[in-house]
Design a protein around this motif. Structure first.
Motif, short mmCIF file in Angstrom:
data_model
loop_
_atom_site.label_atom_id
_atom_site.label_comp_id
_atom_site.label_asym_id
_atom_site.label_seq_id
_atom_site.Cartn_x
_atom_site.Cartn_y
_atom_site.Cartn_z
N ALA A 241 0.81 -1.17 0.19
CA ALA A 241 -0.14 0.04 0.00
C ALA A 241 0.92 1.15 -0.16
N ALA A 244 2.24 1.65 -3.33
CA ALA A 244 1.17 2.49 -4.38
C ALA A 244 1.15 3.84 -4.02
N THR A 260 -5.52 -0.98 -1.65
CA THR A 260 -4.54 -2.17 -1.81
C THR A 260 -4.55 -3.11 -0.37
#
Length: 319
Positions: A241, A244, A260
């Motif tokens: 996460a 990202a 995510t």
């Protein structure tokens, strides 16, 4: 408005629209009653423990700045460093483009305490490298220990995921090797980089990794309220996460983090767990950081006014 400002504003608007879209896709399957009930189902003890992990993470982030200042050969009291770091990052995490936004707040504090613009730029770069080292190191460990979740998300087999994990761990090893053998400036083509001492580099890798483990532990407390989640599943979910978030620069990772984590641990990542995590690590520190920023601005202004009055008095006496 300049072209550069228009581009940055356009990117920010696009990021916010993307965040709203992701949040809509996540929240559309829940009613308001389900969301409220999900949040209430988290035990108070779990939420308080998560807050402790979040606080420990922000203390680690303060150590990033401390190491950076020591690598410059400068000295500042840790309470000042911790204050500047916490305010800068608690706001920067939520504003987005954390390197730039937190850097602006860092400059406001450190310039008042005698550091130059170049010093602050080096602190920002040092902290960015520490973040990268910590994320890569913990990510590599997560890929090796828990290849299943990452493999499902990245659509790779377990063997390939573990290979990527070992490759990731080469990065901190190479960095430590460079600081041990070169002990000075590293020159790459037209650029040169001042490497820290080996002892500081070791601390960078260690504290950077510990920081992300603490954030993962904060998330793990929330996810564990809805199922039996192995710690390294939470680590995998957060590392992916956060990667990202860094790639998209969405303010606060809004929507990106939730999407995510929901994909990485679909059964345990209830909307209540994700909201509670965001409150513990983003919203509560944001409220505290904003309050401390306002208080510090008042204190700085009063202190400056007092100094100016003292200087005026000294000039009047000398005249």
């Amino acid at each position: 408005m300049s072209l550069k400002s228009m581009i940055w504003n356009g990117l920010l608007v696009a990021a916010l629209c993307f965040a709203v879209f992701l949040l809509y896709r996540i929240f559309e399957q829940y009613s308001l009653d389900q969301i409220v009930q999900s949040v209430r189902s988290i035990p108070l003890s779990s939420f308080c423990t998560a807050l402790l992990f979040a606080a420990a993470s922000y203390l680690c982030l303060g150590c990033f700045d401390l190491l950076a200042i020591r690598s410059l050969g400068k000295s500042l009291p840790y309470p000042r460093i911790a204050l500047a770091s916490f305010i800068s990052l608690s706001l920067g995490h939520n504003i987005g483009f954390a390197g730039l936004s937190s850097g602006a707040f860092r400059y406001r504090f450190y310039s008042r305490w005698g550091l130059t613009t170049e010093d602050v730029a080096k602190i920002i770069l040092f902290c960015g490298v520490t973040v990268g080292l910590g994320l890569v190191t913990l990510g590599g460990l997560a890929l090796i220990v828990n290849p299943s979740d990452a493999g499902r998300l990245l659509r790779l087999d377990r063997a390939s995921v573990r290979i990527f994990g070992f490759l990731a761990l080469i990065v901190p090893v190479v960095y430590l090797g460079l600081t041990f053998f070169i002990r000075g400036k590293l020159r790459l083509w037209r650029w040169s980089f001042q490497l820290p001492r080996f002892s500081i580099a070791v601390a960078q890798v260690a504290i950077g990794t510990i920081n992300f483990m603490l954030v993962s532990a904060c998330l793990h407390q929330m996810l564990s309220a809805f199922g039996d989640v192995a710690f390294f599943r939470s680590v995998t979910a957060y590392v992916l996460a956060n990667s990202a978030i860094l790639a998209t620069h969405v303010p606060g990772g809004l929507g990106v983090l939730e999407a995510t984590v929901s994909y990485a641990v679909p059964q345990e990542a209830s909307i209540g767990a994700l909201i509670a995590f965001r409150c513990a690590y983003f919203f509560i520190p944001l409220a505290l950081g904003t309050t401390l920023l306002l208080i510090s601005e008042i204190v700085f202004r009063r202190s400056r006014r007092t100094d100016e009055e003292a200087d005026e008095g000294a000039e009047a006496q000398s005249a």
